[in-house]
Structure formats: C-alpha cells, structure tokens
Design a protein around this motif. Structure first.
Motif, PDB file in Angstrom:
ATOM      1  N   ARG A 108      37.420  38.976 -15.673  1.00  0.00           N
ATOM      2  CA  ARG A 108      37.814  40.910 -15.779  1.00  0.00           C
ATOM      3  C   ARG A 108      39.241  40.618 -16.787  1.00  0.00           C
ATOM      4  O   ARG A 108      40.099  39.211 -15.870  1.00  0.00           O
ATOM      5  N   VAL A 109      39.106  41.195 -17.879  1.00  0.00           N
ATOM      6  CA  VAL A 109      40.556  41.502 -18.486  1.00  0.00           C
ATOM      7  C   VAL A 109      41.103  43.205 -18.678  1.00  0.00           C
ATOM      8  O   VAL A 109      41.032  43.855 -18.504  1.00  0.00           O
ATOM      9  N   LYS A 110      42.522  43.235 -18.287  1.00  0.00           N
ATOM     10  CA  LYS A 110      43.378  44.276 -18.377  1.00  0.00           C
ATOM     11  C   LYS A 110      42.707  45.411 -20.331  1.00  0.00           C
ATOM     12  O   LYS A 110      42.811  44.597 -21.238  1.00  0.00           O
ATOM     13  N   ILE A 189      21.259  26.464 -25.282  1.00  0.00           N
ATOM     14  CA  ILE A 189      21.308  26.927 -23.752  1.00  0.00           C
ATOM     15  C   ILE A 189      21.814  28.275 -23.940  1.00  0.00           C
ATOM     16  O   ILE A 189      23.354  28.492 -24.495  1.00  0.00           O
ATOM     17  N   THR A 190      21.980  28.897 -23.069  1.00  0.00           N
ATOM     18  CA  THR A 190      22.551  30.180 -22.933  1.00  0.00           C
ATOM     19  C   THR A 190      23.056  30.538 -21.530  1.00  0.00           C
ATOM     20  O   THR A 190      22.336  30.060 -20.614  1.00  0.00           O
ATOM     21  N   LYS A 191      24.234  30.729 -20.946  1.00  0.00           N
ATOM     22  CA  LYS A 191      24.521  32.190 -20.015  1.00  0.00           C
ATOM     23  C   LYS A 191      25.019  32.937 -19.922  1.00  0.00           C
ATOM     24  O   LYS A 191      26.083  33.093 -21.477  1.00  0.00           O
ATOM     25  N   SER A 192      24.855  33.769 -19.554  1.00  0.00           N
ATOM     26  CA  SER A 192      25.325  35.587 -19.571  1.00  0.00           C
ATOM     27  C   SER A 192      26.850  35.537 -18.758  1.00  0.00           C
ATOM     28  O   SER A 192      27.079  35.288 -17.711  1.00  0.00           O
ATOM     29  N   LEU A 193      27.775  36.386 -19.588  1.00  0.00           N
ATOM     30  CA  LEU A 193      29.534  36.853 -19.253  1.00  0.00           C
ATOM     31  C   LEU A 193      29.616  38.342 -19.567  1.00  0.00           C
ATOM     32  O   LEU A 193      29.140  38.902 -20.650  1.00  0.00           O
ATOM     33  N   LEU A 194      29.511  38.705 -18.263  1.00  0.00           N
ATOM     34  CA  LEU A 194      29.516  40.587 -17.818  1.00  0.00           C
ATOM     35  C   LEU A 194      32.121  40.484 -18.115  1.00  0.00           C
ATOM     36  O   LEU A 194      32.104  40.071 -17.053  1.00  0.00           O
ATOM     37  N   LEU A 195      32.175  40.549 -19.176  1.00  0.00           N
ATOM     38  CA  LEU A 195      33.552  41.180 -19.506  1.00  0.00           C
ATOM     39  C   LEU A 195      33.473  42.494 -18.733  1.00  0.00           C
ATOM     40  O   LEU A 195      33.698  43.893 -19.158  1.00  0.00           O
ATOM     41  N   ILE A 196      34.287  43.018 -17.704  1.00  0.00           N
ATOM     42  CA  ILE A 196      34.914  43.707 -16.515  1.00  0.00           C
ATOM     43  C   ILE A 196      36.193  44.352 -18.068  1.00  0.00           C
ATOM     44  O   ILE A 196      37.131  43.649 -17.635  1.00  0.00           O
ATOM     45  N   VAL A 197      36.402  45.219 -17.955  1.00  0.00           N
ATOM     46  CA  VAL A 197      37.656  46.374 -18.349  1.00  0.00           C
ATOM     47  C   VAL A 197      38.324  46.860 -17.275  1.00  0.00           C
ATOM     48  O   VAL A 197      37.922  47.922 -16.850  1.00  0.00           O
ATOM     49  N   GLU A 198      39.611  46.282 -16.489  1.00  0.00           N
ATOM     50  CA  GLU A 198      40.647  47.214 -15.598  1.00  0.00           C
ATOM     51  C   GLU A 198      41.265  48.163 -16.255  1.00  0.00           C
ATOM     52  O   GLU A 198      41.914  47.453 -17.821  1.00  0.00           O
ATOM     53  N   ASP A 199      41.567  49.185 -15.436  1.00  0.00           N
ATOM     54  CA  ASP A 199      42.112  49.971 -16.249  1.00  0.00           C
ATOM     55  C   ASP A 199      44.171  49.905 -16.078  1.00  0.00           C
ATOM     56  O   ASP A 199      44.765  49.172 -15.002  1.00  0.00           O
TER      57      ASP A 199
END
Length: 370
Positions: A108-110, A189-199
């Motif tokens: 999670r990133v702002k 070798i792969t790994k999924s990254l979910l980047l969530i944009v915080e408000d």
C-alpha cells in the motif's frame, strides 16, 4: 622297455594344466561395473568399465584397442552426467528468512508526491546453489512504476519512481522476477505484486449545477424549500464525504441572511437542502446574497472547502395598505363655493413597494354635501 617319468615331471605337467584352466576362466570372466554416486544431485550414474586380463603363458598382455574403447565410453558418460546436472531454482523469501508462501505480495502506498522515490518493499531470495540472484519487474508498466536496487546477492529494495493518483487508478497488478542466471533466457521465477494506491485528501468538493438566482414570495412560510445543492468529492472515505454550511451573507451588515435561511445536510446523499427559516418582508429587505459552503469530513486542519454563491430576490405581495403622503389636517370651505368646486386635494402611495397597484379614493364618513 618302457621308461616312466619321474614324479617331478608329473608335477610340472599338472601345474601347466592348472595354469591353462585359470587362463580360460579369465578369458570368460565378465566385465565388472563401477557405480559412481553423485551426492550433490542425488543421481546415480552407472559406468561400465570393460576390463579383461589376458594371460599368455607367463606374462600379461593388455588389449590396447579394448582399453581405448573403455576410456572413450567413460569420458562420454561423465560428460553426460555433468551436462545433465540439474540446476536448483532460486526462491523468494520473506523478511524473517522463511520461504515466501504467499501467492501475492500486497503493498500500500499513498498517492501524490509523498511516496515518490521512497522504498515501498524489501525483497529477499535464496538459491540452493548459492548463485547470485537478480531481481526485476516484468512489463513496460512495471518498469515505469518501480525501480529495483540490489543490495547483495540475495536482497533488493523496491522504490516507487512515479507519482500516483488514486482518482485515476487505485491499484496496479505487477509481476516481480527472480533469476540466478541459469534458468535460460527469458525464464524467471515470478511473484505477483498488488500495488494499492491509498487516498489522501487532495480534492475539494465540486458543486453540481444549481440556480444562482431565485425569486421567493415574501409571504412564503418558514420551512419552504428554496434550493437543493449537491457537491461531489472524488476522494474516498471521510475525505469524500461532504456536509454543508451557510456562510454569513455577503455585504450584509445586519447579517439577516443567516437568520432568515438554513441549510441541512442529507447524510448518505451528499446533498444540502436550503430552506426559509424566517418571515420575509419585501419592504424591509428585498434581496439576499448567500454563500453556501461544501466541506469534506477530513480532520479540521486539513479540510477542503468549496463555495457556491446564490442570490435570493424577495417578491412583493399586496399586503400593505396605501399611505397618504399629503393631506391637510384642517380644510376651510367658503360658503359661496359652487357645487363641483375644488375643496381639497390629497395624495397617497401604495404601501407595497413592488406592486404599486392603482389607488382609488372615497369618503367613507361625514361626506354629506361632498
């Protein structure tokens, strides 16, 4: 006469026969096998070494062609063993040195500049062969958003290199890669990254279209609905929730507008209802300029506010009697005044300033002879 051999001759003959039998056995002897155990890969390779010892009477003669063939076979088998040796794949690890079993990394990133060029994640990896590791990210989008900086053979930091706007896109699904350089070109070798944009509270409420000038009759009752306002805030959560306030009237030294009108927030609908809360009087005040505030529900020191201006014009109704402006208190009439002669002149105006209806005059008492 027959001659008999001595006992020593017989003994030598038996020895020669024994040697011949042993030689025949050696010629028929099967080739032996040697097992090479590769402890590192836990694979077994069987190498057959063909070895025959041939004795011709009292000396050993090695078959050179057969020995050469044996050496060639051994070399070819060894080359095959090393060529097919399995390279163990590297693995992602968590920050506590356990194997990373989660199917997806969630970060999670702002939104905005506060997260730009900041470390957002720390990567760890392990290779059973102790090969140096290389971390990366797949795709143009991933390379535009992230910068990966290696710290050692098995660690890397992930930085955000592009400013994000949650109102444009609130999440990104990216793919991280890990390789030891021995997986083959294009293999990772792969790994999924979910980047969530915080408000963050970076948007002020925006008013939807409304009437900027409204005519209200002066005899309208308190509680009459004047106008409905609606403002939209593109932020989420409490940052996107809006309530309404009525600001002091513009250029009104008496501040009559604040007492004459009220606005109520309708929760869940982002609407503000403007109502009449007092009794209008055209003759006292015929025009109101109001300022409506739409305010988000962030912390008080970081709230965003928008303003809407509205003009309310009071419409006059016929609720005031005419007013005499000129009338003598005593009038003297001469006794020889002829019938139809001028006796008295009066002037009156309508008490309603906006209506100005025609005024008619009549004598209602003591009008005998007039």
């Amino acid at each position: 006469m027959k001659t008999f051999s001595s006992s020593s001759s017989v003994s030598r003959r038996f020895e020669r026969e024994k040697d011949n039998r042993e030689l025949e056995l050696r010629r028929r002897k099967c080739c032996r096998s040697t097992i090479i155990n590769n402890d590192h890969n836990h694979h077994h390779s069987i190498i057959k070494s063909y070895h025959c010892n041939c004795h011709h009477h009292h000396h050993h003669n090695v078959n050179k062609s057969q020995l050469l063939l044996t050496i060639i076979i051994i070399i070819e088998i060894l080359n095959g063993v090393w060529a097919t040796r399995t390279n163990l794949s590297p693995r992602f690890k968590s920050d506590n040195n356990d194997f990373d079993t989660q199917s997806e990394i969630i970060v999670r990133v702002k939104e905005g500049a506060s997260s730009l060029n900041k470390e957002i994640y720390h990567l760890y990896g392990e290779d059973p062969d102790n090969d140096p590791l290389t971390f990366g990210v797949l795709g143009t989008l991933g390379k535009d958003l992230l910068r990966i900086e290696s710290l050692s053979n098995n660690e890397a930091k992930v930085y955000l290199k592009k400013e994000l706007d949650r109102e444009i896109q609130d999440s990104y699904t990216l793919v991280l890669t890990l390789t030891d350089g021995k997986l083959g070109k294009g293999n990772y070798i792969t790994k999924s990254l979910l980047l969530i944009v915080e408000d963050i509270n970076d948007n002020a409420p925006i008013f939807r279209p409304f009437r900027t000038a409204i005519l209200v009759k002066e005899n309208a009752k308190p509680g009459t609905l004047i106008e409905t306002f609606e403002a939209f805030d593109s932020d989420e959560g409490r940052f996107g929730q809006v309530f309404y306030q009525l600001d002091d009237e513009i250029h009104d030294t008496n501040s009559l507008g604040s007492n004459m009108f009220s606005i109520q927030t309708v929760d869940g609908m982002c609407k503000g209802i403007l109502r009449l809360s007092g009794q209008l009087d055209y003759e006292r005040k015929s025009l109101y300029q109001l300022r409506i505030l739409a305010i988000d529900r962030a912390m008080e020191d970081s709230r965003k506010t928008s303003t809407a201006a509205i003009v309310i014009q009071v419409e006059d109704v016929d609720d005031q009697p005419p007013i005499f402006t000129s009338i003598p208190s005593i009038t003297r009439i001469s006794e020889d005044t002829p019938i139809g002669g001028h006796v008295l002149q009066v002037t009156a105006i309508d008490g309603d300033k906006g209506v100005n209806n025609p005024i008619t005059y009549r004598i209602i008492k003591g009008g005998n002879g007039l």
